[in-house]
Design a protein around this motif. Structure first.
Motif, short mmCIF file in Angstrom:
data_model
loop_
_atom_site.label_atom_id
_atom_site.label_comp_id
_atom_site.label_asym_id
_atom_site.label_seq_id
_atom_site.Cartn_x
_atom_site.Cartn_y
_atom_site.Cartn_z
N LEU A 138 0.85 -1.18 0.00
CA LEU A 138 0.00 0.00 0.00
C LEU A 138 0.89 1.24 0.00
CD1 LEU A 138 -3.07 0.25 0.04
CD2 LEU A 138 -2.95 0.63 2.51
N GLU A 139 0.62 2.13 -0.93
CA GLU A 139 1.42 3.36 -1.07
C GLU A 139 0.64 4.54 -0.50
OE1 GLU A 139 1.93 3.33 -5.28
OE2 GLU A 139 3.42 1.71 -5.25
N GLY A 140 1.17 5.15 0.56
CA GLY A 140 0.46 6.22 1.23
C GLY A 140 0.28 7.45 0.35
N GLU A 141 -0.93 7.98 0.33
CA GLU A 141 -1.23 9.15 -0.50
C GLU A 141 -1.58 10.39 0.32
OE1 GLU A 141 -2.64 7.39 -4.76
OE2 GLU A 141 -4.21 8.11 -3.41
N GLN A 142 -2.53 10.27 1.27
CA GLN A 142 -3.03 11.46 1.94
C GLN A 142 -3.72 11.05 3.23
OE1 GLN A 142 -5.47 13.70 -0.75
NE2 GLN A 142 -5.43 15.57 0.46
N ARG A 143 -3.51 11.84 4.28
CA ARG A 143 -4.22 11.58 5.52
C ARG A 143 -5.69 12.00 5.37
NH1 ARG A 143 -2.04 14.40 10.44
NH2 ARG A 143 -2.02 16.15 8.98
N PHE A 144 -6.54 11.38 6.16
CA PHE A 144 -7.95 11.75 6.14
C PHE A 144 -8.50 11.81 7.56
CE2 PHE A 144 -7.94 7.08 5.74
CZ PHE A 144 -8.84 6.70 6.73
N ARG A 145 -9.59 12.56 7.71
CA ARG A 145 -10.31 12.65 8.98
C ARG A 145 -11.72 12.12 8.77
NH1 ARG A 145 -9.55 17.56 10.05
NH2 ARG A 145 -8.08 17.37 11.77
N ILE A 146 -12.13 11.16 9.58
CA ILE A 146 -13.46 10.58 9.44
C ILE A 146 -14.52 11.61 9.83
CG2 ILE A 146 -15.07 8.87 10.39
CD1 ILE A 146 -12.80 6.92 10.59
N VAL A 147 -15.52 11.74 8.96
CA VAL A 147 -16.69 12.57 9.26
C VAL A 147 -17.78 11.70 9.88
CG1 VAL A 147 -18.49 14.04 8.26
CG2 VAL A 147 -16.13 14.21 7.43
N ARG A 148 -18.02 10.56 9.26
CA ARG A 148 -19.00 9.62 9.82
C ARG A 148 -18.77 8.25 9.20
NH1 ARG A 148 -23.89 8.94 6.55
NH2 ARG A 148 -23.61 10.03 4.56
N GLU A 149 -19.17 7.21 9.94
CA GLU A 149 -19.12 5.86 9.40
C GLU A 149 -20.43 5.61 8.67
OE1 GLU A 149 -18.02 1.24 10.49
OE2 GLU A 149 -17.67 2.82 11.96
N LEU A 150 -20.34 4.94 7.53
CA LEU A 150 -21.50 4.71 6.68
C LEU A 150 -22.17 3.37 7.00
CD1 LEU A 150 -19.90 5.88 3.31
CD2 LEU A 150 -21.47 7.18 4.76
N ASP A 151 -23.46 3.33 6.81
CA ASP A 151 -24.23 2.10 6.98
C ASP A 151 -24.17 1.35 5.64
OD1 ASP A 151 -25.89 0.11 7.81
OD2 ASP A 151 -27.73 1.31 7.76
N VAL A 152 -23.44 0.26 5.60
CA VAL A 152 -23.18 -0.43 4.34
C VAL A 152 -23.55 -1.90 4.42
CG1 VAL A 152 -21.35 1.16 3.63
CG2 VAL A 152 -20.78 -0.85 5.01
N THR A 153 -23.70 -2.52 3.27
CA THR A 153 -23.98 -3.96 3.19
C THR A 153 -22.72 -4.77 2.90
OG1 THR A 153 -24.55 -3.74 0.85
CG2 THR A 153 -26.36 -3.58 2.43
N THR A 154 -21.62 -4.10 2.61
CA THR A 154 -20.37 -4.81 2.34
C THR A 154 -19.83 -5.42 3.64
OG1 THR A 154 -19.15 -2.73 2.65
CG2 THR A 154 -19.73 -3.36 0.39
N PRO A 155 -19.04 -6.48 3.54
CA PRO A 155 -18.49 -7.10 4.76
C PRO A 155 -17.42 -6.24 5.43
CG PRO A 155 -17.65 -8.19 2.80
CD PRO A 155 -18.71 -7.26 2.33
N PHE A 156 -16.90 -5.25 4.72
CA PHE A 156 -15.88 -4.34 5.26
C PHE A 156 -16.52 -2.98 5.55
CE2 PHE A 156 -15.65 -4.74 0.66
CZ PHE A 156 -15.83 -3.45 0.22
N ARG A 157 -15.92 -2.25 6.47
CA ARG A 157 -16.47 -0.97 6.90
C ARG A 157 -16.08 0.14 5.91
NH1 ARG A 157 -14.73 -1.04 13.22
NH2 ARG A 157 -16.02 0.84 13.37
N GLN A 158 -16.97 1.14 5.80
CA GLN A 158 -16.71 2.28 4.94
C GLN A 158 -17.05 3.57 5.69
OE1 GLN A 158 -18.06 1.97 0.78
NE2 GLN A 158 -18.67 -0.15 1.21
N VAL A 159 -16.33 4.63 5.36
CA VAL A 159 -16.55 5.91 6.02
C VAL A 159 -16.63 7.03 4.99
CG1 VAL A 159 -15.31 5.20 8.12
CG2 VAL A 159 -14.06 6.39 6.28
#
Length: 203
Positions: free
Chosen positions: A81-102
């Motif tokens: 994985l090649e680092g590109e940019q830091r991020f700040r979470i605004v909110r976690e999303l309600d998703v149907t995928t097995p992995f979490r998304q924000v």
């Protein structure tokens, strides 16, 4: 704002401009990598606040782009994985995928920031002391040739500190602040590993 698939991993931090090799074996993260490869190859590295399923996440992480990929026959992946940019979470999303998304805000970095000569000298002095105390073999000629950002972020990423300390380094507001904190952490963990009671509590 950006929608980011995240990989919560205690003790693992990624910085812009640096690389992080990962072995992906859990089914949900294999699905995440497959999804990312089919889209924009990007996933977000972030630490959970506790090492348990579904734990709250820290606010700051780093978006990475999948570079090298080795797809194994049983469905696992070895990726870089090649680092590109830091991020700040605004909110976690309600998703149907097995992995979490924000949903996250991408943070701007000052790519031209440099350390004052006294800061660089102080850091290199403390790093030598820390490496000697821990028994690490370091090519100091190579270290001296690194630019300030590569040096400070590189040591922050690989240093053997606990997850909370690594998170504090990632969240530091600029290179000078990260350098100062890194020096303090090397002093603290150096004392703690030597059995010094003053190193028992990180303030």
């Amino acid at each position: 704002m950006a929608r980011i698939s995240i990989f919560p991993l205690p003790g693992a931090v990624l910085y812009p401009g640096l690389q992080l090799p990962l072995h992906i074996f859990e089914p949900r993260y294999r699905a995440m990598v497959s999804d990312a490869l089919a889209r924009d190859r990007r996933i977000g590295m972030i630490q959970p606040q506790r090492p348990e399923e579904g734990a709250p996440l820290f606010e700051i992480g780093c978006l990475g782009r999948i570079g090298d990929v080795e797809a194994l026959e049983d469905g696992r992946f070895n990726i870089v994985l090649e680092g590109e940019q830091r991020f700040r979470i605004v909110r976690e999303l309600d998703v149907t995928t097995p992995f979490r998304q924000v949903e996250a805000e991408l943070l701007e970095e000052d790519e031209d920031e440099v350390l004052a000569p006294v800061e660089r000298a102080s850091f290199e002095r403390e790093a030598r002391r820390f490496a000697d105390a821990q028994g690490y073999a370091v090519d100091w000629d190579e270290v001296i040739r690194l630019d300030d950002v590569s040096l400070i972020n590189g040591v922050s990423q690989i240093a053997p500190f606990d997850p909370a300390a690594k998170q504090a380094l990632l969240e530091a507001p600029g290179l000078s602040a990260r350098c100062e904190l890194l020096v303090q952490l090397m002093q603290f963990f150096g004392r703690a590993s030597n059995g010094d009671e003053d190193g028992a509590t990180l303030q």
